[in-house]
Design an enzyme around this catalytic site. Structure first.
Site, PDB file in Angstrom:
ATOM      1  N   TYR A   1       0.857  -1.197   0.000  1.00  0.00           N
ATOM      2  CA  TYR A   1       0.000   0.000   0.000  1.00  0.00           C
ATOM      3  C   TYR A   1       0.883   1.233   0.000  1.00  0.00           C
ATOM      4  O   TYR A   1       1.811   1.339   0.820  1.00  0.00           O
ATOM      5  CB  TYR A   1      -0.914   0.018   1.233  1.00  0.00           C
TER       6      TYR A   1
ATOM      7  N   GLU B   1      -0.145   5.057  -0.557  1.00  0.00           N
ATOM      8  CA  GLU B   1      -0.856   6.299  -0.863  1.00  0.00           C
ATOM      9  C   GLU B   1       0.112   7.459  -0.760  1.00  0.00           C
ATOM     10  O   GLU B   1       0.908   7.527   0.182  1.00  0.00           O
ATOM     11  CB  GLU B   1      -1.984   6.527   0.148  1.00  0.00           C
TER      12      GLU B   1
ATOM     13  N   ASP C   1      -3.841  14.223 -25.430  1.00  0.00           N
ATOM     14  CA  ASP C   1      -4.141  12.843 -25.023  1.00  0.00           C
ATOM     15  C   ASP C   1      -3.429  11.926 -26.016  1.00  0.00           C
ATOM     16  O   ASP C   1      -3.988  11.527 -27.026  1.00  0.00           O
ATOM     17  CB  ASP C   1      -5.651  12.606 -25.011  1.00  0.00           C
TER      18      ASP C   1
ATOM     19  N   THR D   1      -1.307   6.429 -22.160  1.00  0.00           N
ATOM     20  CA  THR D   1      -1.361   5.083 -21.614  1.00  0.00           C
ATOM     21  C   THR D   1       0.059   4.538 -21.656  1.00  0.00           C
ATOM     22  O   THR D   1       0.929   5.067 -22.352  1.00  0.00           O
ATOM     23  CB  THR D   1      -2.252   4.145 -22.450  1.00  0.00           C
TER      24      THR D   1
ATOM     25  N   LYS E   1      -0.099   0.660 -24.856  1.00  0.00           N
ATOM     26  CA  LYS E   1      -0.390   0.565 -26.290  1.00  0.00           C
ATOM     27  C   LYS E   1       0.951   0.360 -27.025  1.00  0.00           C
ATOM     28  O   LYS E   1       1.666  -0.580 -26.702  1.00  0.00           O
ATOM     29  CB  LYS E   1      -1.231   1.759 -26.730  1.00  0.00           C
TER      30      LYS E   1
ATOM     31  N   ARG F   1      -0.581  -2.378 -18.372  1.00  0.00           N
ATOM     32  CA  ARG F   1      -1.817  -1.604 -18.505  1.00  0.00           C
ATOM     33  C   ARG F   1      -1.800  -0.470 -17.491  1.00  0.00           C
ATOM     34  O   ARG F   1      -1.666  -0.716 -16.290  1.00  0.00           O
ATOM     35  CB  ARG F   1      -2.986  -2.550 -18.237  1.00  0.00           C
TER      36      ARG F   1
HETATM   37  C1  LIG Z   1      -6.820   4.244 -25.095  1.00  0.00           C
HETATM   38  C2  LIG Z   1      -7.193   5.683 -24.938  1.00  0.00           C
HETATM   39  C3  LIG Z   1      -7.589   6.203 -23.703  1.00  0.00           C
HETATM   40  C4  LIG Z   1      -7.935   5.372 -22.488  1.00  0.00           C
HETATM   41  O1  LIG Z   1      -7.132   4.407 -22.060  1.00  0.00           O
HETATM   42  P1  LIG Z   1      -7.682   3.315 -20.989  1.00  0.00           P
HETATM   43  O2  LIG Z   1      -6.443   2.779 -20.414  1.00  0.00           O
HETATM   44  O3  LIG Z   1      -8.485   2.331 -21.779  1.00  0.00           O
HETATM   45  O4  LIG Z   1      -8.525   4.024 -19.997  1.00  0.00           O
HETATM   46  C5  LIG Z   1      -7.804   7.568 -23.606  1.00  0.00           C
HETATM   47  N1  LIG Z   1      -7.654   8.365 -24.664  1.00  0.00           N
HETATM   48  C6  LIG Z   1      -7.309   7.905 -25.876  1.00  0.00           C
HETATM   49  C7  LIG Z   1      -7.145   8.864 -26.993  1.00  0.00           C
HETATM   50  C8  LIG Z   1      -7.065   6.544 -26.055  1.00  0.00           C
HETATM   51  O5  LIG Z   1      -6.735   6.093 -27.260  1.00  0.00           O
END
Ligand SMILES: *Cc1c(COP(=O)(O)O)cnc(C)c1O
Length: 423
Positions: free
Chosen positions: A62, A64, A208, A234, A237, A243
């Site tokens: 844990y 935090e 993003d 993320t 990917k 993840r």
């Molecule tokens: C994949 C993705 C997310 C979210 O990712 P998660 O891990 O599934 O929550 C957010 N924004 C964009 C543009 C994405 O391609």
């Protein structure tokens, strides 16, 4: 301490003995991916080193708060892990500050909004039918509920982002933030153009970069960090880590971003995942990863060319990234039927909305493909040509057709030649 075997004891055999049901599901999943092609643009295969960090006793800790300022005791070592993850991330992307705690890409976006916005603020983001993510204003998501989203998009004729229209919308609506990033836009974004428009209207720029961040790490795509106030990403990917999510920003926003993650939107950090992120950042900084990222793009270009040559309608005419979108409506199919045909042939991919091709009823006509996973398996241009040919046959045949069975057998053979996690 030199260790070869996992030092804390458990092995897969132990899981198989104790819980054959779950062990069977996990081995079945490995067999599934070894017998089919994963062209889901958001998926990849982590290294065994990343999996080892994930399956470690750090999962129990844990923690935090942040390194040096935790609520819980006993955080001396996980503090070091998190600092390593932070410093690898800042070095990799040229950022002043990294927060490596977001549990997912969506959690990272939520925290970015929490750091910069108040409920009810106006935000300009890519419209969902043009490739925006759920967190870019979907009414089914917190973003659409708590903020006033205005959607920009692509030119339906070319599929390319319409920066003039974006600027008009920014001037008309004076958003508090502009979000750039998409789930399906296959081209590089012009971050400098976004920055100029954001500055013109006094808006924050939130990038993003969930999809392209791995290409950025491998120097195969432009880096949003010098332009955006906050970059959300993320780690699972193209970047090929566990993840999870991540935030990058300048020193002036560091404290706000950190507080927006913990305590505002999350509790304890997942320290095994943070450690696995550090491992993945270490891998992504190597020349081998840059070679991988270049190959991902070369493979996507080859696959896009093959599909176009076979008469399919490739949106924007091609790709700059790992991602390809195809309009299947000229084949007399909708996305769902096309995806089912591909799945019957063992080619696993997603549907996506295409601004130029969405029926009024909301019927999606796009397919989205990506090359990150197959490239990790070691496939190159020759294999992409073969996949393009197999995909083209699968799309034109019924799920039950004998030719589809033939394609299925060829897909199995191709996948078996490049197994993920080779024995
Ligand atoms: C994949 C993705 C997310 C979210 O990712 P998660 O891990 O599934 O929550 C957010 N924004 C964009 C543009 C994405 O391609």
């Amino acid at each position: 301490m030199a260790v070869s075997a996992v030092p804390w004891g458990p092995d897969f055999g132990e899981l198989a003995r104790q819980d054959p049901e779950l062990a069977g599901i996990i081995t079945g999943e490995l067999e599934r991916v070894r017998g089919s092609l994963q062209l889901i643009a958001a998926e990849n295969y982590t290294s065994r080193a990343v999996l080892a960090a994930l399956a470690s006793p750090l999962a129990n800790k844990y923690a935090e708060g942040y390194p040096g300022a935790r609520h819980h005791g006993g955080c001396e070592l996980v503090d070091v892990a998190e600092r390593v993850a932070q410093s690898r991330a800042t070095a990799l992307f040229g950022a002043s500050h990294a927060n490596v705690q977001p549990h997912s890409g969506s959690s990272a976006v939520l925290a970015a909004y929490a750091a910069l916005l108040r409920p009810g603020d106006t935000v300009l983001a890519m419209a969902l039918p043009h490739g925006g993510h759920l967190t870019h204003g979907s009414p089914a998501n917190f973003s659409g509920r708590w903020f006033h989203f205005i959607g920009y998009g692509v030119d339906p004729a070319t599929g390319l982002l319409d920066y003039d229209r974006l600027r008009e919308l920014a001037l008309a609506h004076r958003p508090k933030a502009i979000v750039c990033g998409s789930i399906s836009y296959p081209r590089h974004l012009d971050y400098a153009a976004f920055r100029t428009i954001a500055d013109e209207v006094g808006a924050y720029l939130v990038a993003d970069a969930a999809h392209p961040i791995g290409l950025v790490a491998g120097k195969a795509a432009p880096n949003p960090v010098p332009y955006a106030d906050v970059v959300c990403a993320t780690t699972h990917k193209v970047l090929r880590g566990p993840r999870g999510g991540m935030l990058l920003c300048g020193a002036e926003l560091a404290e706000r971003v950190d507080r927006a993650v913990f305590p505002f939107t999350q509790g304890g950090a997942q320290m095994h995942t943070v450690a696995a992120k550090a491992v993945a950042f270490g891998e992504a900084a190597t020349p081998a990863f840059a070679t991988y990222a270049r190959q991902v793009v070369a493979n996507a270009r080859t696959l896009a060319d093959g599909l176009a040559a076979a008469g399919l309608t490739v949106a924007t005419g091609g790709t700059d990234t790992h991602m390809i979108t195809v309009d299947v409506s000229p084949l007399g199919l909708d996305g769902r039927a096309a995806k089912a045909r591909c799945a019957a042939a063992g080619i696993i991919l997603d549907t996506c909305a295409l601004a130029s091709a969405t029926e009024p009823g909301g019927c999606v006509r796009g397919l989205r493909l990506g090359t990150a996973a197959v490239t990790t398996q070691g496939m190159e241009e020759g294999e992409m040509e073969r996949i393009g040919a197999l995909l083209t046959i699968a799309l034109r045949e019924d799920e039950e057709a004998p030719r589809t069975r033939g394609v299925r057998a060829e897909v199995r053979e191709l996948a078996a030649a490049f197994p993920p996690y080779p024995p």
